[in-house]
Scaffold this motif. Structure first.
Motif, mmCIF file in Angstrom:
data_model
loop_
_atom_site.group_PDB
_atom_site.id
_atom_site.type_symbol
_atom_site.label_atom_id
_atom_site.label_comp_id
_atom_site.label_asym_id
_atom_site.label_seq_id
_atom_site.Cartn_x
_atom_site.Cartn_y
_atom_site.Cartn_z
ATOM 1 N N LEU A 15 -12.571 -5.305 0.283
ATOM 2 C CA LEU A 15 -11.200 -5.300 0.801
ATOM 3 C C LEU A 15 -10.427 -6.560 0.436
ATOM 4 C CD1 LEU A 15 -11.826 -3.909 4.387
ATOM 5 C CD2 LEU A 15 -10.428 -2.813 2.624
ATOM 6 N N ILE A 16 -11.077 -7.701 0.512
ATOM 7 C CA ILE A 16 -10.380 -8.980 0.343
ATOM 8 C C ILE A 16 -9.803 -9.107 -1.071
ATOM 9 C CG2 ILE A 16 -12.258 -10.532 -0.385
ATOM 10 C CD1 ILE A 16 -9.782 -11.259 2.490
ATOM 11 N N GLN A 17 -10.335 -8.312 -2.003
ATOM 12 C CA GLN A 17 -9.829 -8.324 -3.392
ATOM 13 C C GLN A 17 -8.530 -7.530 -3.535
ATOM 14 O OE1 GLN A 17 -11.617 -10.193 -5.568
ATOM 15 N NE2 GLN A 17 -13.069 -10.528 -3.906
ATOM 16 N N THR A 18 -8.142 -6.779 -2.488
ATOM 17 C CA THR A 18 -7.066 -5.790 -2.633
ATOM 18 C C THR A 18 -5.780 -6.128 -1.870
ATOM 19 O OG1 THR A 18 -7.798 -4.489 -0.732
ATOM 20 C CG2 THR A 18 -8.818 -3.975 -2.864
ATOM 21 N N GLU A 19 -5.586 -7.391 -1.468
ATOM 22 C CA GLU A 19 -4.435 -7.779 -0.648
ATOM 23 C C GLU A 19 -4.318 -6.870 0.581
ATOM 24 O OE1 GLU A 19 -0.938 -7.848 -3.193
ATOM 25 O OE2 GLU A 19 -1.382 -9.920 -3.737
ATOM 26 N N PRO A 20 -5.355 -6.858 1.437
ATOM 27 C CA PRO A 20 -5.372 -5.927 2.571
ATOM 28 C C PRO A 20 -4.196 -6.089 3.525
ATOM 29 C CG PRO A 20 -7.131 -7.560 2.774
ATOM 30 C CD PRO A 20 -6.543 -7.715 1.405
ATOM 31 N N ARG A 21 -3.536 -7.247 3.506
ATOM 32 C CA ARG A 21 -2.377 -7.447 4.389
ATOM 33 C C ARG A 21 -1.284 -6.418 4.096
ATOM 34 N NH1 ARG A 21 -2.026 -11.000 0.296
ATOM 35 N NH2 ARG A 21 -0.013 -11.294 -0.749
ATOM 36 N N MET A 22 -1.235 -5.934 2.857
ATOM 37 C CA MET A 22 -0.179 -4.999 2.490
ATOM 38 C C MET A 22 -0.370 -3.631 3.150
ATOM 39 S SD MET A 22 1.374 -7.271 0.957
ATOM 40 C CE MET A 22 2.850 -6.534 0.307
ATOM 41 N N GLN A 23 -1.563 -3.339 3.652
ATOM 42 C CA GLN A 23 -1.828 -2.078 4.366
ATOM 43 C C GLN A 23 -1.400 -2.175 5.833
ATOM 44 O OE1 GLN A 23 -2.811 0.573 2.637
ATOM 45 N NE2 GLN A 23 -2.812 -0.802 0.873
ATOM 46 N N VAL A 24 -1.286 -3.384 6.342
ATOM 47 C CA VAL A 24 -1.058 -3.593 7.780
ATOM 48 C C VAL A 24 0.170 -2.854 8.324
ATOM 49 C CG1 VAL A 24 -0.495 -5.357 9.523
ATOM 50 C CG2 VAL A 24 -2.412 -5.713 7.950
ATOM 51 N N PRO A 25 1.321 -2.881 7.642
ATOM 52 C CA PRO A 25 2.484 -2.186 8.217
ATOM 53 C C PRO A 25 2.235 -0.697 8.493
ATOM 54 C CG PRO A 25 3.203 -3.672 6.504
ATOM 55 C CD PRO A 25 1.695 -3.649 6.445
ATOM 56 N N ARG A 26 1.299 -0.085 7.769
ATOM 57 C CA ARG A 26 0.975 1.331 7.988
ATOM 58 C C ARG A 26 0.073 1.526 9.205
ATOM 59 N NH1 ARG A 26 -0.565 1.017 2.384
ATOM 60 N NH2 ARG A 26 1.302 1.262 1.138
ATOM 61 N N GLU A 27 -0.405 0.413 9.772
ATOM 62 C CA GLU A 27 -1.374 0.500 10.872
ATOM 63 C C GLU A 27 -0.788 -0.015 12.192
ATOM 64 O OE1 GLU A 27 -4.654 -1.841 9.465
ATOM 65 O OE2 GLU A 27 -4.935 -0.600 7.699
#
Length: 166
Positions: free
Chosen positions: A145-157
């Motif tokens: 996950l850490i390779q994929t800019e996981p912060r960008m998924q946060v608004p969907r959650e």
């Protein structure tokens, strides 16, 4: 081999150190430094939340931990909402540093509850071998996950707390 609880504690320390760096950098460092530190904090928190919600919490959702876990996913939701706000801001925004401080305080509260209460209950519930197996799964997922800019998924959650097994 790191067990699940040790892995989570290690990640708690890493985020704590990043918040400290952010605080120091807030005193006069450039906006890019602050944005980079925010991105690292948000990525770490986002990936950490995913491994807790997808692997750790379901593995320990038994009896005495159920209520603590319901509270934990609500705290994750609150943290995600602040991260989502921050993703729409720049360090030059008047509220950016204040929101970062609120995020830090929320995370510190969550960590304290996990480490003082939840982890103690989990140690009574699961054998060391089980914690190591769960820890290995979590470490693999976190590293992916850490390779994929996981912060960008946060608004969907940010609509509702992560589901827990019923």
């Amino acid at each position: 081999m790191v067990d699940a609880i040790e892995l989570l504690k290690q990640q708690h320390r890493e985020v704590d150190e990043l918040f400290e760096k952010f605080e120091k950098a807030s005193e006069g460092k450039g906006e890019q430094v602050l944005m980079d530190l925010f991105a690292r904090i948000a990525d770490n928190l986002a990936a950490h939340a995913v491994i807790e919600e997808k692997i750790f919490y379901p593995s320990v959702y038994v009896g005495p931990t159920a209520d603590k876990l319901q509270e934990a996913v609500e705290e994750h939701l609150a943290v995600k909402r602040v991260i989502a706000d921050l993703l729409d801001m720049d360090p030059s925004d008047v509220q950016f540093k204040a929101k970062m401080k609120v995020l830090q305080e929320m995370v510190e509260h969550h960590v304290e509850e996990e480490e003082k209460e939840l982890f103690k209950s989990v140690k009574k519930l699961l054998a060391k071998e089980e914690l190591v197996t769960i820890g290995e799964q979590m470490e693999v997922m976190f590293n992916e996950l850490i390779q994929t800019e996981p912060r960008m998924q946060v608004p969907r959650e940010t609509d509702e707390a992560a589901p827990l097994p019923q």
